[in-house]
Design an enzyme around this catalytic site. Structure first.
Site, PDB file in Angstrom:
ATOM      1  N   HIS A 121       2.844  23.417 -18.774  1.00 16.89           N
ATOM      2  CA  HIS A 121       2.584  23.489 -17.274  1.00 16.89           C
ATOM      3  C   HIS A 121       1.895  22.089 -16.821  1.00 16.89           C
ATOM      4  O   HIS A 121       1.256  22.111 -15.401  1.00 16.89           O
ATOM      5  CB  HIS A 121       1.829  24.664 -16.918  1.00 16.89           C
ATOM      6  N   ASN A 215      -5.903  38.145 -28.830  1.00 15.79           N
ATOM      7  CA  ASN A 215      -6.299  38.510 -27.169  1.00 15.79           C
ATOM      8  C   ASN A 215      -7.413  39.499 -27.190  1.00 15.79           C
ATOM      9  O   ASN A 215      -7.520  40.336 -28.450  1.00 15.79           O
ATOM     10  CB  ASN A 215      -5.010  38.838 -26.567  1.00 15.79           C
TER      11      ASN A 215
HETATM   12  C1  BJW Z   1      -8.931  35.974 -24.060  1.00 14.68           C
HETATM   13  C2  BJW Z   1     -10.057  35.396 -23.853  1.00 14.68           C
HETATM   14  C3  BJW Z   1     -10.860  34.955 -25.099  1.00 14.68           C
HETATM   15  C4  BJW Z   1      -9.511  35.949 -22.054  1.00 14.68           C
HETATM   16  N1  BJW Z   1     -10.061  35.165 -26.247  1.00 14.68           N
HETATM   17  N2  BJW Z   1      -8.018  35.834 -25.471  1.00 14.68           N
HETATM   18  C5  BJW Z   1       9.547  37.510 -10.219  1.00 14.68           C
HETATM   19  C6  BJW Z   1       8.682  37.469  -8.885  1.00 14.68           C
HETATM   20  C7  BJW Z   1       8.289  36.052  -8.549  1.00 14.68           C
HETATM   21  C8  BJW Z   1       8.491  34.989  -9.454  1.00 14.68           C
HETATM   22  C9  BJW Z   1       9.012  35.398 -10.580  1.00 14.68           C
HETATM   23  C10 BJW Z   1       9.455  36.432 -11.077  1.00 14.68           C
HETATM   24  N3  BJW Z   1       9.855  36.640 -12.176  1.00 14.68           N
HETATM   25  C11 BJW Z   1      10.048  35.274 -12.925  1.00 14.68           C
HETATM   26  C12 BJW Z   1       9.320  34.547 -11.927  1.00 14.68           C
HETATM   27  C13 BJW Z   1       8.808  33.009 -11.891  1.00 14.68           C
HETATM   28  C14 BJW Z   1       7.610  32.683 -12.191  1.00 14.68           C
HETATM   29  C15 BJW Z   1       6.783  33.703 -12.633  1.00 14.68           C
HETATM   30  O1  BJW Z   1       7.063  33.843 -13.898  1.00 14.68           O
HETATM   31  N4  BJW Z   1       6.073  34.674 -12.238  1.00 14.68           N
HETATM   32  C16 BJW Z   1       5.644  35.875 -12.593  1.00 14.68           C
HETATM   33  C17 BJW Z   1       4.009  35.801 -12.509  1.00 14.68           C
HETATM   34  C18 BJW Z   1       6.135  37.007 -12.226  1.00 14.68           C
HETATM   35  N5  BJW Z   1       7.653  31.490 -12.825  1.00 14.68           N
HETATM   36  C19 BJW Z   1       7.745  30.351 -12.454  1.00 14.68           C
HETATM   37  O2  BJW Z   1       8.029  30.244 -10.919  1.00 14.68           O
HETATM   38  C20 BJW Z   1       7.819  29.101 -13.368  1.00 14.68           C
HETATM   39  N6  BJW Z   1       8.983  28.373 -12.899  1.00 14.68           N
HETATM   40  C21 BJW Z   1      10.261  29.115 -12.742  1.00 14.68           C
HETATM   41  O3  BJW Z   1      10.618  30.117 -13.294  1.00 14.68           O
HETATM   42  O4  BJW Z   1      11.166  28.218 -12.308  1.00 14.68           O
HETATM   43  C22 BJW Z   1      12.638  28.586 -12.242  1.00 14.68           C
HETATM   44  C23 BJW Z   1      13.383  27.285 -11.773  1.00 14.68           C
HETATM   45  C24 BJW Z   1      14.384  26.816 -12.598  1.00 14.68           C
HETATM   46  C25 BJW Z   1      15.070  25.720 -12.066  1.00 14.68           C
HETATM   47  C26 BJW Z   1      14.758  25.253 -10.893  1.00 14.68           C
HETATM   48  C27 BJW Z   1      13.908  25.837 -10.037  1.00 14.68           C
HETATM   49  C28 BJW Z   1      13.067  26.903 -10.582  1.00 14.68           C
HETATM   50  C29 BJW Z   1       6.753  28.235 -13.444  1.00 14.68           C
HETATM   51  C30 BJW Z   1       5.413  29.071 -13.543  1.00 14.68           C
HETATM   52  C31 BJW Z   1       4.443  28.098 -13.500  1.00 14.68           C
HETATM   53  C32 BJW Z   1       2.993  28.515 -13.694  1.00 14.68           C
HETATM   54  N7  BJW Z   1       1.928  27.713 -13.183  1.00 14.68           N
HETATM   55  C33 BJW Z   1       0.586  28.234 -13.211  1.00 14.68           C
HETATM   56  C34 BJW Z   1      -0.282  27.340 -12.703  1.00 14.68           C
HETATM   57  C35 BJW Z   1      -0.394  25.920 -13.497  1.00 14.68           C
HETATM   58  C36 BJW Z   1      -1.006  24.905 -12.615  1.00 14.68           C
HETATM   59  C37 BJW Z   1      -2.780  25.284 -12.184  1.00 14.68           C
HETATM   60  O5  BJW Z   1      -3.383  25.561 -13.302  1.00 14.68           O
HETATM   61  O6  BJW Z   1      -2.989  25.308 -11.277  1.00 14.68           O
HETATM   62  O7  BJW Z   1       0.274  28.077 -14.628  1.00 14.68           O
HETATM   63  S1  BJW Z   1       0.425  29.939 -12.869  1.00 14.68           S
HETATM   64  C38 BJW Z   1      -0.925  30.117 -14.231  1.00 14.68           C
HETATM   65  O8  BJW Z   1      -0.443  31.162 -15.196  1.00 14.68           O
HETATM   66  C39 BJW Z   1      -0.972  28.939 -15.069  1.00 14.68           C
HETATM   67  C40 BJW Z   1      -0.899  29.547 -16.511  1.00 14.68           C
HETATM   68  O9  BJW Z   1      -0.535  28.275 -17.195  1.00 14.68           O
HETATM   69  C41 BJW Z   1      -0.044  30.697 -16.307  1.00 14.68           C
HETATM   70  C42 BJW Z   1      -0.310  31.558 -17.266  1.00 14.68           C
HETATM   71  O10 BJW Z   1      -1.149  31.909 -17.564  1.00 14.68           O
HETATM   72  P1  BJW Z   1      -2.252  32.535 -18.784  1.00 14.68           P
HETATM   73  O11 BJW Z   1      -2.641  31.223 -19.453  1.00 14.68           O
HETATM   74  O12 BJW Z   1      -1.587  33.442 -19.653  1.00 14.68           O
HETATM   75  O13 BJW Z   1      -3.557  33.016 -18.373  1.00 14.68           O
HETATM   76  P2  BJW Z   1      -3.968  34.647 -17.993  1.00 14.68           P
HETATM   77  O14 BJW Z   1      -5.278  34.496 -17.034  1.00 14.68           O
HETATM   78  O15 BJW Z   1      -2.973  35.344 -17.178  1.00 14.68           O
HETATM   79  O16 BJW Z   1      -4.322  35.367 -19.016  1.00 14.68           O
HETATM   80  C43 BJW Z   1      -5.487  35.119 -19.875  1.00 14.68           C
HETATM   81  C44 BJW Z   1      -5.201  35.903 -21.143  1.00 14.68           C
HETATM   82  O17 BJW Z   1      -6.272  35.632 -22.074  1.00 14.68           O
HETATM   83  C45 BJW Z   1      -5.284  37.545 -20.987  1.00 14.68           C
HETATM   84  O18 BJW Z   1      -4.547  38.064 -21.571  1.00 14.68           O
HETATM   85  C46 BJW Z   1      -6.805  37.598 -21.379  1.00 14.68           C
HETATM   86  O19 BJW Z   1      -7.012  39.063 -21.922  1.00 14.68           O
HETATM   87  C47 BJW Z   1      -6.940  36.595 -22.515  1.00 14.68           C
HETATM   88  N8  BJW Z   1      -8.297  36.249 -22.901  1.00 14.68           N
HETATM   89  N9  BJW Z   1     -10.521  35.523 -22.485  1.00 14.68           N
HETATM   90  C48 BJW Z   1      -8.755  35.482 -26.377  1.00 14.68           C
HETATM   91  N10 BJW Z   1     -11.880  34.790 -24.994  1.00 14.68           N
END
Ligand code: BJW
Ligand code: ZN
Length: 249
Positions: A121, A215
């Site tokens: 990302h 997790n």
């Molecule tokens: C602990 C802990 C501790 C806490 N020890 N554990 C349906 C509707 C709308 C959209 C979509 C859909 N289906 C799919 C999509 C697309 C969308 C998507 O997936 N959306 C879903 C949310 C539904 N995806 C996209 O848009 C992606 N692109 C795409 O699909 O492109 C298609 C395409 C193809 C060709 C041409 C054009 C397009 C891109 C996704 C980009 C995500 N970006 C972000 C922001 C990055 C920049 C920034 O930081 O500002 O990335 S969003 C955010 O979520 C960030 C993260 O990397 C990402 C994942 O989150 P993560 O890391 O899992 O964090 P959390 O907070 O969710 O979870 C933390 C976890 O840790 C929890 O489980 C806790 O329990 C645990 N935890 N403390 C161990 N101490």
């Protein structure tokens, strides 16, 4: 099963593995003081993703988007890698084939010494011009000029992947290939709801890899995981690695 038994299972899997992928998310940086996205204290509880983390939001209001990133950069600038980052950096020295795939944009894995890494990302210490594509590293906190400007006259944006944007092909290719060919994937600190990253463990599993998850709580990966260890990554990963690492290391 008791925690010690689960740790023993996971450590046996890690000890037997040769081709290892680690997939991390925001939970791995939580103990460094970096806010996660989801969950009760997550960023998306306080901010609307579609107003801040989409290309449309940036076109509409680049100043607002940059103020949010500037605030996060200030938090992250003070953060230090925690034992989870450190253990993951040590792991790469041990395995002949290893790749760290991180969804985190905070750069803490690099700071901890990880080098075989794909930041799928992006990284918020890198800026990219929205017109000419020029990329620069920038560690200025707070930023003097918001929104920052490229010499070509257009705006820099954070070089991160927003919703609706594809992951750059070279990074995705590297992540996908490693997921397809690994024999073990360690998935730590991710809610595993954001695509396409969330498909990587599914891909690994369908190609025969073992999945070890760390997790605080169950996720969509728990159902396919061979072992799920529930607790803080910064506590569990050092305990796990203590059992696996070569005694001379
Ligand atoms: C602990 C802990 C501790 C806490 N020890 N554990 C349906 C509707 C709308 C959209 C979509 C859909 N289906 C799919 C999509 C697309 C969308 C998507 O997936 N959306 C879903 C949310 C539904 N995806 C996209 O848009 C992606 N692109 C795409 O699909 O492109 C298609 C395409 C193809 C060709 C041409 C054009 C397009 C891109 C996704 C980009 C995500 N970006 C972000 C922001 C990055 C920049 C920034 O930081 O500002 O990335 S969003 C955010 O979520 C960030 C993260 O990397 C990402 C994942 O989150 P993560 O890391 O899992 O964090 P959390 O907070 O969710 O979870 C933390 C976890 O840790 C929890 O489980 C806790 O329990 C645990 N935890 N403390 C161990 N101490
Ligand atoms: Zn430019």
């Amino acid at each position: 099963m008791a925690e010690e038994n689960l740790l023993n299972f996971a450590s046996k899997f890690l000890a037997e593995a040769r081709r290892v992928v680690v997939l991390t998310g925001a939970g791995v940086s939580a103990e460094s003081g970096v806010p996660t996205f989801r969950g009760k204290d997550g960023l998306w509880k306080r901010f609307r993703a579609e107003e801040l983390a989409t290309p449309e939001a940036f076109s509409r209001n680049p100043r607002l988007v940059w103020e949010w990133y500037d605030w996060r950069r200030q938090i992250i600038a003070r953060a230090k890698p925690n034992p989870a980052h450190q253990v993951i950096a040590e792991m790469e020295k041990y395995y002949p084939e290893f790749l760290l795939i991180t969804q985190n944009v905070d750069g803490l894995h690099l700071k901890a010494g990880s080098r075989r890494i794909v930041e799928i990302h992006g990284n918020l210490w890198r800026l990219r011009c929205d017109r000419c594509g020029r990329k620069i590293e920038n560690y200025e906190v707070p930023l003097k000029e918001i929104p920052p400007r490229c010499p070509c006259g257009s705006l820099y944006r954070p070089d991160v992947v927003w919703f609706g944007e594809p992951i750059p092909a070279d990074r995705f290719e590297a992540a996908w290939c490693a997921a397809r060919s690994c024999d073990l994937m360690l998935v730590a600190g991710t809610s595993a709801v954001v695509q396409p990253a969330a498909s990587l463990p599914v891909m690994a599993k369908s190609h025969g890899a073992r999945i070890v998850e760390v997790n605080l709580e169950p996720t969509p990966i728990t159902g396919i995981a061979d072992v799920s260890l529930f607790g803080r990554a910064g506590e569990i990963l050092p305990k796990l690695w203590e059992k696996v690492k070569p005694k001379s290391a």
